[in-house]
Design a protein around this motif. Structure first.
Motif, mmCIF file in Angstrom:
data_model
loop_
_atom_site.group_PDB
_atom_site.id
_atom_site.type_symbol
_atom_site.label_atom_id
_atom_site.label_comp_id
_atom_site.label_asym_id
_atom_site.label_seq_id
_atom_site.Cartn_x
_atom_site.Cartn_y
_atom_site.Cartn_z
ATOM 1 N N VAL A 139 0.869 -1.180 0.000
ATOM 2 C CA VAL A 139 0.000 0.000 0.000
ATOM 3 C C VAL A 139 0.903 1.226 0.000
ATOM 4 C CG1 VAL A 139 -0.153 0.002 2.544
ATOM 5 C CG2 VAL A 139 -1.916 1.166 1.179
ATOM 6 N N ASP A 143 -2.707 6.599 1.104
ATOM 7 C CA ASP A 143 -3.761 5.724 1.592
ATOM 8 C C ASP A 143 -3.715 5.678 3.126
ATOM 9 O OD1 ASP A 143 -5.261 3.399 2.400
ATOM 10 O OD2 ASP A 143 -5.056 2.613 0.369
ATOM 11 N N ALA A 145 -4.437 3.511 5.111
ATOM 12 C CA ALA A 145 -4.032 2.207 5.645
ATOM 13 C C ALA A 145 -2.561 2.165 6.011
ATOM 14 C CB ALA A 145 -4.353 1.105 4.633
ATOM 15 N N ARG A 148 -2.041 3.730 9.378
ATOM 16 C CA ARG A 148 -2.529 2.844 10.435
ATOM 17 C C ARG A 148 -1.539 1.719 10.690
ATOM 18 N NH1 ARG A 148 -7.538 3.339 7.563
ATOM 19 N NH2 ARG A 148 -7.285 1.227 6.706
ATOM 20 N N MET A 149 -0.928 1.228 9.631
ATOM 21 C CA MET A 149 0.040 0.142 9.792
ATOM 22 C C MET A 149 1.266 0.604 10.566
ATOM 23 S SD MET A 149 -0.438 -1.492 5.974
ATOM 24 C CE MET A 149 0.634 -2.901 6.099
#
Length: 206
Positions: A139, A143, A145, A148-149
């Motif tokens: 990703v 993004d 995501a 968050r990762m």
């Protein structure tokens, strides 16, 4: 609040990334403009940043646009010359932070193969306290995501993180999660931001 960790983008923060400049030198400005108008090389490179093999995606593009085949192949064959030079002041800032025990993470849109190539030339790329490399994460920024990762992997979130990136869309995505941010324009500006955040003294940020 004082950040608990600092997050560095790599392209145009620690290493210059100016493909247009490279191709202007190699093939001439007019040829470069024609090629970039016809071929979205940055989007093609995004496929590598999301985990595909750079050699494969560039070869596919070269086959798709045979009128620019030789030039397109340079993106893979001469990639390390495009990702050049290191931004020495930013590298010193990374080292200065770590010397004070402040964790430094990467958060970068970078292919798996190209990161390994770059790390051989730029050993500091192996010295982050944690690596968050898009090619492995599948990703890319901006993004949500990927942010968050990093939060999950580091155990930190919100104002505990101070993030520098040269792209406003990436910065905005981090700010939306409450991160402290800095839009990177010059290494001196980044140095000043680290001083104002209370992480370095002016002499340490030189």
């Amino acid at each position: 609040m004082t950040p608990e960790a600092v997050v560095f983008d790599i392209g145009n923060v620690l290493i210059e990334w100016q493909p247009e400049r490279f191709f202007d030198v190699e093939v001439g400005r007019e040829r470069r403009i024609a090629m970039f108008d016809a071929v979205d090389l940055h989007s093609i490179n995004d496929r590598s940043d999301m985990g595909e093999d750079i050699a494969v995606v560039i070869a596919e593009a070269a086959d798709r646009y045979p009128e620019f085949r030789d030039e397109i192949l340079l993106w893979n064959e001469r990639w390390i010359d495009i990702a050049s030079p290191a931004i020495d002041h930013s590298v010193r800032l990374m080292s200065a932070l770590q010397s004070k025990g402040i964790p430094v993470y990467s958060l970068t849109n970078f292919g798996m193969q190209t990161y390994d190539i770059a790390a051989r030339k730029y050993p500091f790329l192996r010295q982050f306290d944690r690596d968050f490399i898009s090619g492995h994460m599948k990703v890319i920024k901006p993004d949500p995501a990927i942010y968050r990762m990093l939060e999950k992997g580091s155990g930190l979130s919100g104002g505990a993180l101070l993030f520098a990136d040269d792209r406003s869309d990436n910065i905005e995505a981090a700010a939306a999660r409450g991160w402290q941010t800095h839009l990177f324009e010059t290494p001196q500006g980044w140095a000043d931001r680290l001083v104002s955040a209370g992480l370095l003294r002016a002499d340490e940020a030189a």
